[in-house]
Design a protein around this motif. Structure first.
Motif, PDB file in Angstrom:
ATOM      1  N   SER A 277       0.596  73.912 -20.312  1.00 54.46           N
ATOM      2  CA  SER A 277      -0.914  74.430 -21.180  1.00 54.46           C
ATOM      3  C   SER A 277      -0.316  75.765 -21.856  1.00 54.46           C
ATOM      4  O   SER A 277      -0.372  76.949 -20.811  1.00 54.46           O
ATOM      5  CB  SER A 277      -1.252  73.754 -20.376  1.00 54.46           C
ATOM      6  OG  SER A 277      -2.929  73.953 -20.976  1.00 54.46           O
ATOM      7  N   PHE A 278      -0.486  75.859 -22.638  1.00 50.43           N
ATOM      8  CA  PHE A 278      -0.556  77.240 -23.309  1.00 50.43           C
ATOM      9  C   PHE A 278      -1.927  77.945 -22.964  1.00 50.43           C
ATOM     10  O   PHE A 278      -1.624  79.478 -22.901  1.00 50.43           O
ATOM     11  CB  PHE A 278      -1.182  77.144 -25.136  1.00 50.43           C
ATOM     12  CG  PHE A 278      -0.777  78.514 -25.438  1.00 50.43           C
ATOM     13  CD1 PHE A 278       0.258  78.723 -25.592  1.00 50.43           C
ATOM     14  CD2 PHE A 278      -1.829  79.012 -26.447  1.00 50.43           C
ATOM     15  CE1 PHE A 278       0.498  80.264 -26.096  1.00 50.43           C
ATOM     16  CE2 PHE A 278      -1.847  79.876 -27.205  1.00 50.43           C
ATOM     17  CZ  PHE A 278      -0.566  80.973 -26.517  1.00 50.43           C
ATOM     18  N   THR A 279      -3.015  77.565 -22.525  1.00 52.41           N
ATOM     19  CA  THR A 279      -4.302  77.280 -22.734  1.00 52.41           C
ATOM     20  C   THR A 279      -4.699  77.835 -20.391  1.00 52.41           C
ATOM     21  O   THR A 279      -3.912  76.606 -19.960  1.00 52.41           O
ATOM     22  CB  THR A 279      -5.262  77.026 -22.968  1.00 52.41           C
ATOM     23  OG1 THR A 279      -5.457  76.317 -23.152  1.00 52.41           O
ATOM     24  CG2 THR A 279      -5.455  77.913 -23.762  1.00 52.41           C
ATOM     25  N   LEU A 280      -5.510  77.660 -19.761  1.00 51.84           N
ATOM     26  CA  LEU A 280      -6.070  77.735 -18.682  1.00 51.84           C
ATOM     27  C   LEU A 280      -6.249  76.294 -18.394  1.00 51.84           C
ATOM     28  O   LEU A 280      -7.687  76.056 -18.336  1.00 51.84           O
ATOM     29  CB  LEU A 280      -6.986  78.904 -18.127  1.00 51.84           C
ATOM     30  CG  LEU A 280      -6.403  79.996 -17.511  1.00 51.84           C
ATOM     31  CD1 LEU A 280      -7.143  81.163 -16.860  1.00 51.84           C
ATOM     32  CD2 LEU A 280      -5.089  79.885 -16.894  1.00 51.84           C
ATOM     33  N   GLU A 281      -6.081  75.358 -18.176  1.00 58.74           N
ATOM     34  CA  GLU A 281      -6.993  73.657 -18.538  1.00 58.74           C
ATOM     35  C   GLU A 281      -5.751  73.044 -17.065  1.00 58.74           C
ATOM     36  O   GLU A 281      -4.344  73.605 -17.302  1.00 58.74           O
ATOM     37  CB  GLU A 281      -6.940  73.452 -19.409  1.00 58.74           C
ATOM     38  CG  GLU A 281      -5.469  72.985 -20.480  1.00 58.74           C
ATOM     39  CD  GLU A 281      -5.719  72.593 -22.150  1.00 58.74           C
ATOM     40  OE1 GLU A 281      -7.193  72.992 -21.913  1.00 58.74           O
ATOM     41  OE2 GLU A 281      -4.831  72.952 -22.291  1.00 58.74           O
ATOM     42  N   THR A 282      -6.356  71.938 -16.440  1.00 54.60           N
ATOM     43  CA  THR A 282      -5.028  70.779 -15.755  1.00 54.60           C
ATOM     44  C   THR A 282      -5.812  69.375 -16.692  1.00 54.60           C
ATOM     45  O   THR A 282      -6.538  69.604 -17.155  1.00 54.60           O
ATOM     46  CB  THR A 282      -5.648  71.035 -14.190  1.00 54.60           C
ATOM     47  OG1 THR A 282      -6.905  70.781 -14.013  1.00 54.60           O
ATOM     48  CG2 THR A 282      -5.230  72.638 -13.594  1.00 54.60           C
ATOM     49  N   SER A 283      -4.702  68.312 -15.841  1.00 59.52           N
ATOM     50  CA  SER A 283      -5.113  67.356 -16.616  1.00 59.52           C
ATOM     51  C   SER A 283      -5.255  66.568 -15.479  1.00 59.52           C
ATOM     52  O   SER A 283      -4.934  66.561 -13.814  1.00 59.52           O
ATOM     53  CB  SER A 283      -3.475  66.839 -17.238  1.00 59.52           C
ATOM     54  OG  SER A 283      -2.631  66.342 -16.809  1.00 59.52           O
ATOM     55  N   GLU A 284      -5.585  65.039 -15.459  1.00 58.18           N
ATOM     56  CA  GLU A 284      -5.592  64.228 -14.592  1.00 58.18           C
ATOM     57  C   GLU A 284      -4.236  63.343 -14.348  1.00 58.18           C
ATOM     58  O   GLU A 284      -4.271  63.383 -12.665  1.00 58.18           O
ATOM     59  CB  GLU A 284      -6.794  62.323 -15.329  1.00 58.18           C
ATOM     60  CG  GLU A 284      -8.197  63.224 -16.008  1.00 58.18           C
ATOM     61  CD  GLU A 284      -8.359  61.625 -16.807  1.00 58.18           C
ATOM     62  OE1 GLU A 284      -7.346  61.274 -16.414  1.00 58.18           O
ATOM     63  OE2 GLU A 284      -9.551  61.877 -16.967  1.00 58.18           O
ATOM     64  N   THR A 285      -2.931  63.953 -14.766  1.00 57.46           N
ATOM     65  CA  THR A 285      -1.819  63.781 -14.234  1.00 57.46           C
ATOM     66  C   THR A 285      -0.883  64.423 -13.751  1.00 57.46           C
ATOM     67  O   THR A 285       0.348  64.364 -13.718  1.00 57.46           O
ATOM     68  CB  THR A 285      -1.448  62.324 -15.402  1.00 57.46           C
ATOM     69  OG1 THR A 285      -1.101  62.752 -16.695  1.00 57.46           O
ATOM     70  CG2 THR A 285      -2.194  61.085 -15.530  1.00 57.46           C
ATOM     71  N   HIS A 286      -1.644  65.469 -14.062  1.00 52.37           N
ATOM     72  CA  HIS A 286      -0.884  67.073 -13.630  1.00 52.37           C
ATOM     73  C   HIS A 286      -0.330  67.017 -12.186  1.00 52.37           C
ATOM     74  O   HIS A 286      -1.674  66.600 -10.930  1.00 52.37           O
ATOM     75  CB  HIS A 286      -1.716  68.260 -13.891  1.00 52.37           C
ATOM     76  CG  HIS A 286      -1.937  69.666 -13.567  1.00 52.37           C
ATOM     77  ND1 HIS A 286      -1.685  70.690 -14.463  1.00 52.37           N
ATOM     78  CD2 HIS A 286      -0.084  70.140 -13.733  1.00 52.37           C
ATOM     79  CE1 HIS A 286      -1.082  71.633 -14.291  1.00 52.37           C
ATOM     80  NE2 HIS A 286       0.095  71.463 -13.802  1.00 52.37           N
ATOM     81  N   LYS A 287       0.511  67.306 -11.592  1.00 53.42           N
ATOM     82  CA  LYS A 287       1.516  67.226 -10.669  1.00 53.42           C
ATOM     83  C   LYS A 287       2.016  68.833 -10.328  1.00 53.42           C
ATOM     84  O   LYS A 287       1.971  69.776 -10.914  1.00 53.42           O
ATOM     85  CB  LYS A 287       2.227  66.102 -10.459  1.00 53.42           C
ATOM     86  CG  LYS A 287       2.395  64.725 -10.831  1.00 53.42           C
ATOM     87  CD  LYS A 287       3.307  64.390 -10.332  1.00 53.42           C
ATOM     88  CE  LYS A 287       2.664  62.435 -10.275  1.00 53.42           C
ATOM     89  NZ  LYS A 287       4.302  61.852 -10.439  1.00 53.42           N
ATOM     90  N   LEU A 288       1.815  69.666  -9.127  1.00 56.47           N
ATOM     91  CA  LEU A 288       2.374  70.730  -8.391  1.00 56.47           C
ATOM     92  C   LEU A 288       3.790  71.100  -8.896  1.00 56.47           C
ATOM     93  O   LEU A 288       4.442  69.749  -7.780  1.00 56.47           O
ATOM     94  CB  LEU A 288       1.812  71.432  -7.460  1.00 56.47           C
ATOM     95  CG  LEU A 288       1.893  72.637  -6.809  1.00 56.47           C
ATOM     96  CD1 LEU A 288       1.399  73.916  -7.791  1.00 56.47           C
ATOM     97  CD2 LEU A 288       1.919  72.811  -5.560  1.00 56.47           C
ATOM     98  N   VAL A 289       4.002  71.450  -9.699  1.00 50.39           N
ATOM     99  CA  VAL A 289       6.329  72.058  -9.908  1.00 50.39           C
ATOM    100  C   VAL A 289       6.566  72.825  -8.824  1.00 50.39           C
ATOM    101  O   VAL A 289       6.204  74.222  -8.699  1.00 50.39           O
ATOM    102  CB  VAL A 289       6.026  72.321 -11.255  1.00 50.39           C
ATOM    103  CG1 VAL A 289       7.582  72.351 -11.189  1.00 50.39           C
ATOM    104  CG2 VAL A 289       5.576  70.911 -12.199  1.00 50.39           C
TER     105      VAL A 289
END
Length: 246
Positions: free
Chosen positions: A153-165
Motif C-alpha cells: 500500500s502506498f499509504t499507512l493502512e492494512t486490509s482485512e485480508t492483509h497477510k504478513l509477508v
C-alpha cells in the motif's frame, strides 16, 4: 604514480613505447586502463541530459512497478483500514517532501535554468558508483514489490485480508523497499548534480526513515501482534541479522 604522468615520451606525446605502436596497441589503452574503462562506459562523456534521463527512467520504472497494485488497491479500497488521524498527518508531511524532493525539484532543475546557480560537478568515478547503486536499488525494489504483491500500500493502512509477508527478500530485511530508497538517496545527488534537486530526495528519504517506518511498524504490531514481534526478532529493520542469513 599519477595516471596523468607520462611514463615513456615518444615524439612529445607520451604513454606507450615504439614496440606497442608497432603492434597496433593504443598508447592510452596500454598505460591507462582506468581511463579506458571510463571511455568504454561513456562516463567521461556523460552530460546533464544523460544523467537526467537515467534518473527519470528509474522513476518511471518504479511507478510502473506500483501501478498494478495502485489499481488493485483502488478497486478494493473498502477492504482497507486507514491509520489513525495523527499518523495520517505525519504521513501527509512525508508524502509532501517525497513529491517535492523526488519529483518537483528534479523536474524544475531538468527542464528549466532556475536552479543553475546551485549546480556542482563530480568526477567520473563517483558517477560510476552512483549508477551501480541506482540500478541495485531498482533491482531490490522490483524483487520486494513482486514478493509483497497485493499486500503493498502506498499509504499507512492494512486490509482485512492483509497477510504478513515473511518469505523471499522479506526473510532478510523487514523493509527492502525502504532499503532501496537509501541507494536512491545516495545516487540522486550524483545523477542530479544540483544542491536543491540532488539533495531534495535525501531529505525525503530521511523523513521516511524517521517518521514513516516507526509508524508503519506500530501499525503492523497492532494488526499482527506477536507474529510481527517474532518477525522483528528474526530480521533487521534495515540490515540483515545474522540469524536471518544463516
Amino acid at each position: 604514480m599519477a595516471w596523468d604522468a607520462p611514463q615513456f615520451a615518444i615524439d612529445g606525446e607520451g604513454f606507450g613505447t615504439g614496440k606497442s605502436r608497432q603492434m597496433g596497441v593504443p598508447r592510452r589503452l596500454s598505460s591507462r586502463p582506468l581511463g579506458n574503462l571510463r571511455k568504454i562506459l561513456f562516463i567521461e562523456k556523460m552530460e546533464k541530459v544523460s544523467l537526467v534521463t537515467i534518473y527519470f527512467s528509474g522513476l518511471l520504472f518504479a511507478e510502473i512497478l506500483r501501478l498494478p497494485h495502485r489499481i488493485h488497491r483502488y478497486k478494493y479500497r473498502h477492504l482497507w483500514v486507514e491509520a489513525k488521524h495523527s499518523t495520517r498527518n505525519a504521513e501527509g508531511i512525508v508524502l509532501l517532501f517525497v513529491l517535492l524532493g523526488v519529483w518537483i525539484l528534479p523536474s524544475i532543475y531538468s527542464f528549466s535554468s532556475w536552479f543553475h546557480m546551485f549546480d556542482y560537478s563530480l568526477p567520473p568515478w563517483q558517477i560510476m558508483i552512483a549508477l551501480i547503486l541506482f540500478i541495485l536499488g531498482l533491482i531490490i525494489r522490483f524483487i520486494a514489490q513482486q514478493t509483497l504483491s497485493r499486500s503493498w500500500s502506498f499509504t499507512l493502512e492494512t486490509s482485512e485480508t492483509h497477510k504478513l509477508v515473511r518469505n523471499g527478500i522479506y526473510s532478510i530485511t523487514r523493509h527492502p523497499i525502504y532499503l532501496s530508497l537509501i541507494f536512491w538517496a545516495i545516487a540522486q545527488p550524483v545523477l542530479l548534480q544540483n544542491y536543491l534537486a540532488g539533495f531534495g530526495g535525501v531529505v525525503a528519504v530521511i523523513l521516511i526513515w524517521l517518521i514513516r517506518v516507526p509508524r508503519e511498524e506500530e501499525l503492523l504490531l497492532e494488526r499482527f501482534g506477536d507474529e510481527y514481534r517474532d518477525y522483528m526478532v528474526q530480521t533487521g529493520r534495515f540490515l540483515p541479522r545474522r540469524r536471518s542469513i544463516q
